[in-house]
Design a protein around this motif. Structure first.
Motif, PDB file in Angstrom:
ATOM      1  N   THR A  10      10.785 -25.062  13.396  1.00  0.00           N
ATOM      2  CA  THR A  10       9.551 -24.998  14.176  1.00  0.00           C
ATOM      3  C   THR A  10       9.050 -26.367  14.581  1.00  0.00           C
ATOM      4  O   THR A  10       7.884 -26.532  14.916  1.00  0.00           O
ATOM      5  CB  THR A  10       8.446 -24.259  13.378  1.00  0.00           C
ATOM      6  OG1 THR A  10       8.230 -24.954  12.140  1.00  0.00           O
ATOM      7  CG2 THR A  10       8.817 -22.831  13.121  1.00  0.00           C
ATOM      8  N   TYR A  23       5.258 -31.025   4.717  1.00  0.00           N
ATOM      9  CA  TYR A  23       4.945 -30.115   5.821  1.00  0.00           C
ATOM     10  C   TYR A  23       5.963 -30.248   6.948  1.00  0.00           C
ATOM     11  O   TYR A  23       6.401 -29.252   7.516  1.00  0.00           O
ATOM     12  CB  TYR A  23       3.541 -30.388   6.363  1.00  0.00           C
ATOM     13  CG  TYR A  23       2.441 -29.899   5.453  1.00  0.00           C
ATOM     14  CD1 TYR A  23       2.258 -28.537   5.209  1.00  0.00           C
ATOM     15  CD2 TYR A  23       1.583 -30.791   4.840  1.00  0.00           C
ATOM     16  CE1 TYR A  23       1.250 -28.089   4.373  1.00  0.00           C
ATOM     17  CE2 TYR A  23       0.565 -30.348   4.005  1.00  0.00           C
ATOM     18  CZ  TYR A  23       0.404 -28.999   3.777  1.00  0.00           C
ATOM     19  OH  TYR A  23      -0.590 -28.551   2.952  1.00  0.00           O
ATOM     20  N   CYS A  34      -3.377 -22.258   9.386  1.00  0.00           N
ATOM     21  CA  CYS A  34      -4.119 -23.411   8.885  1.00  0.00           C
ATOM     22  C   CYS A  34      -3.833 -23.578   7.399  1.00  0.00           C
ATOM     23  O   CYS A  34      -3.895 -22.616   6.634  1.00  0.00           O
ATOM     24  CB  CYS A  34      -5.617 -23.221   9.102  1.00  0.00           C
ATOM     25  SG  CYS A  34      -6.591 -24.602   8.460  1.00  0.00           S
ATOM     26  N   GLU A  35      -3.494 -24.793   7.027  1.00  0.00           N
ATOM     27  CA  GLU A  35      -3.295 -25.134   5.618  1.00  0.00           C
ATOM     28  C   GLU A  35      -4.279 -26.232   5.260  1.00  0.00           C
ATOM     29  O   GLU A  35      -4.587 -27.087   6.095  1.00  0.00           O
ATOM     30  CB  GLU A  35      -1.862 -25.593   5.387  1.00  0.00           C
ATOM     31  CG  GLU A  35      -0.846 -24.508   5.730  1.00  0.00           C
ATOM     32  CD  GLU A  35       0.572 -24.972   5.524  1.00  0.00           C
ATOM     33  OE1 GLU A  35       0.903 -25.398   4.398  1.00  0.00           O
ATOM     34  OE2 GLU A  35       1.333 -24.915   6.494  1.00  0.00           O
ATOM     35  N   SER A  84       8.775 -27.458   8.279  1.00  0.00           N
ATOM     36  CA  SER A  84       8.852 -27.096   9.692  1.00  0.00           C
ATOM     37  C   SER A  84      10.267 -27.264  10.224  1.00  0.00           C
ATOM     38  O   SER A  84      10.751 -26.430  10.988  1.00  0.00           O
ATOM     39  CB  SER A  84       7.882 -27.935  10.513  1.00  0.00           C
ATOM     40  OG  SER A  84       6.550 -27.650  10.164  1.00  0.00           O
ATOM     41  N   THR A  99      -1.879 -24.238  18.273  1.00  0.00           N
ATOM     42  CA  THR A  99      -1.259 -25.162  17.328  1.00  0.00           C
ATOM     43  C   THR A  99      -1.574 -24.788  15.881  1.00  0.00           C
ATOM     44  O   THR A  99      -2.666 -24.336  15.578  1.00  0.00           O
ATOM     45  CB  THR A  99      -1.802 -26.579  17.618  1.00  0.00           C
ATOM     46  OG1 THR A  99      -1.529 -26.878  18.973  1.00  0.00           O
ATOM     47  CG2 THR A  99      -1.204 -27.617  16.716  1.00  0.00           C
ATOM     48  N   ASP A 100      -0.595 -25.008  14.982  1.00  0.00           N
ATOM     49  CA  ASP A 100      -0.855 -24.901  13.551  1.00  0.00           C
ATOM     50  C   ASP A 100      -1.643 -26.127  13.118  1.00  0.00           C
ATOM     51  O   ASP A 100      -1.480 -27.214  13.671  1.00  0.00           O
ATOM     52  CB  ASP A 100       0.451 -24.827  12.752  1.00  0.00           C
ATOM     53  CG  ASP A 100       1.181 -23.506  12.946  1.00  0.00           C
ATOM     54  OD1 ASP A 100       0.565 -22.541  13.440  1.00  0.00           O
ATOM     55  OD2 ASP A 100       2.374 -23.449  12.613  1.00  0.00           O
ATOM     56  N   LEU A 101      -2.458 -25.957  12.107  1.00  0.00           N
ATOM     57  CA  LEU A 101      -3.373 -27.002  11.677  1.00  0.00           C
ATOM     58  C   LEU A 101      -3.170 -27.297  10.195  1.00  0.00           C
ATOM     59  O   LEU A 101      -3.021 -26.390   9.385  1.00  0.00           O
ATOM     60  CB  LEU A 101      -4.807 -26.506  11.916  1.00  0.00           C
ATOM     61  CG  LEU A 101      -5.970 -27.393  11.562  1.00  0.00           C
ATOM     62  CD1 LEU A 101      -5.958 -28.667  12.403  1.00  0.00           C
ATOM     63  CD2 LEU A 101      -7.282 -26.636  11.784  1.00  0.00           C
ATOM     64  N   VAL A 102      -3.138 -28.583   9.857  1.00  0.00           N
ATOM     65  CA  VAL A 102      -3.099 -29.019   8.458  1.00  0.00           C
ATOM     66  C   VAL A 102      -4.302 -29.922   8.246  1.00  0.00           C
ATOM     67  O   VAL A 102      -4.474 -30.919   8.945  1.00  0.00           O
ATOM     68  CB  VAL A 102      -1.795 -29.777   8.114  1.00  0.00           C
ATOM     69  CG1 VAL A 102      -1.806 -30.219   6.656  1.00  0.00           C
ATOM     70  CG2 VAL A 102      -0.575 -28.906   8.394  1.00  0.00           C
ATOM     71  N   ARG A 109       3.172 -28.320  17.837  1.00  0.00           N
ATOM     72  CA  ARG A 109       3.435 -27.328  16.783  1.00  0.00           C
ATOM     73  C   ARG A 109       2.443 -27.443  15.637  1.00  0.00           C
ATOM     74  O   ARG A 109       2.090 -26.450  15.022  1.00  0.00           O
ATOM     75  CB  ARG A 109       4.850 -27.510  16.220  1.00  0.00           C
ATOM     76  CG  ARG A 109       5.935 -27.461  17.226  1.00  0.00           C
ATOM     77  CD  ARG A 109       6.376 -26.069  17.478  1.00  0.00           C
ATOM     78  NE  ARG A 109       7.347 -26.112  18.558  1.00  0.00           N
ATOM     79  CZ  ARG A 109       8.284 -25.224  18.698  1.00  0.00           C
ATOM     80  NH1 ARG A 109       8.383 -24.248  17.864  1.00  0.00           N
ATOM     81  NH2 ARG A 109       9.097 -25.310  19.708  1.00  0.00           N
ATOM     82  N   LYS A 110       2.033 -28.675  15.358  1.00  0.00           N
ATOM     83  CA  LYS A 110       1.189 -28.897  14.194  1.00  0.00           C
ATOM     84  C   LYS A 110       0.293 -30.093  14.454  1.00  0.00           C
ATOM     85  O   LYS A 110       0.723 -31.089  15.016  1.00  0.00           O
ATOM     86  CB  LYS A 110       2.075 -29.158  12.973  1.00  0.00           C
ATOM     87  CG  LYS A 110       1.402 -28.985  11.641  1.00  0.00           C
ATOM     88  CD  LYS A 110       2.403 -29.060  10.504  1.00  0.00           C
ATOM     89  CE  LYS A 110       3.343 -27.899  10.397  1.00  0.00           C
ATOM     90  NZ  LYS A 110       2.863 -26.724   9.750  1.00  0.00           N
TER      91      LYS A 110
END
Length: 159
Positions: free
Chosen positions: A158, A149, A123-124, A153, A94-97, A19-20
């Motif tokens: 999520t 974060y 993306c954060e 989620s 995938t979400d990205l940090v 997910r991240k």
């Protein structure tokens, strides 16, 4: 890089996407390396380079016994990073940090932000006071950021 490659393998072989993914102070893998390889330097030069990086405590660098233990591990870490070769494939869902240090001379902001080109997800980006090793000087703030974060989620369902 290991987390990124694991994410790619999960996606490619099992059609699963984390997910991240959290990335901290690392140049995007598809960018050319601009640094001189360090992992094969003679011991004195390698230790001098570590000192310049400012990520290993000076007391450790000055202790021959500790360095005898840590040098092979540090060299292996640099070897892995310096010998990695990107092989382009599809973008991850995938979400990205991204986390970076405001005064990081080793990984400038554009090199960190280039990770976005490899992901389809959100993306954060968050900057911290400090250099490449802001993870030491801003440890509590970084951990609080990661917890934030993850909490968001969980609230969204999520994770």
């Amino acid at each position: 890089m290991i987390a990124y490659e694991l994410s790619r393998a999960l996606s490619r072989h099992y059609f699963l996407s984390p997910r991240k993914l959290f990335v901290s102070a690392k140049r995007a893998p598809h960018l050319p390396c601009r640094d001189k390889p360090l992992h094969q330097l003679p011991e004195a030069e390698f230790i001098a380079a570590l000192r310049d990086y400012n990520g290993t405590p000076h007391d450790v660098l000055a202790n021959e016994e500790l360095m005898g233990i840590f040098l092979p591990v540090l060299r292996a870490d640099f070897c892995l990073s310096e010998s990695y070769r990107f092989d382009a494939q599809e973008r991850l869902l995938t979400d990205l940090v991204l986390f970076g240090g405001r005064r990081d001379s080793l990984v400038p902001e554009p090199d960190l932000l280039a990770w976005k080109e490899l992901f389809e997800g959100a993306c954060e980006y968050r900057q911290f006071d400090g250099d490449h090793f802001f993870i030491h000087s801003q440890r509590d703030e970084l951990l609080a950021g990661i917890a934030d974060y993850l909490s968001m989620s969980l609230e969204r369902g999520t994770v």
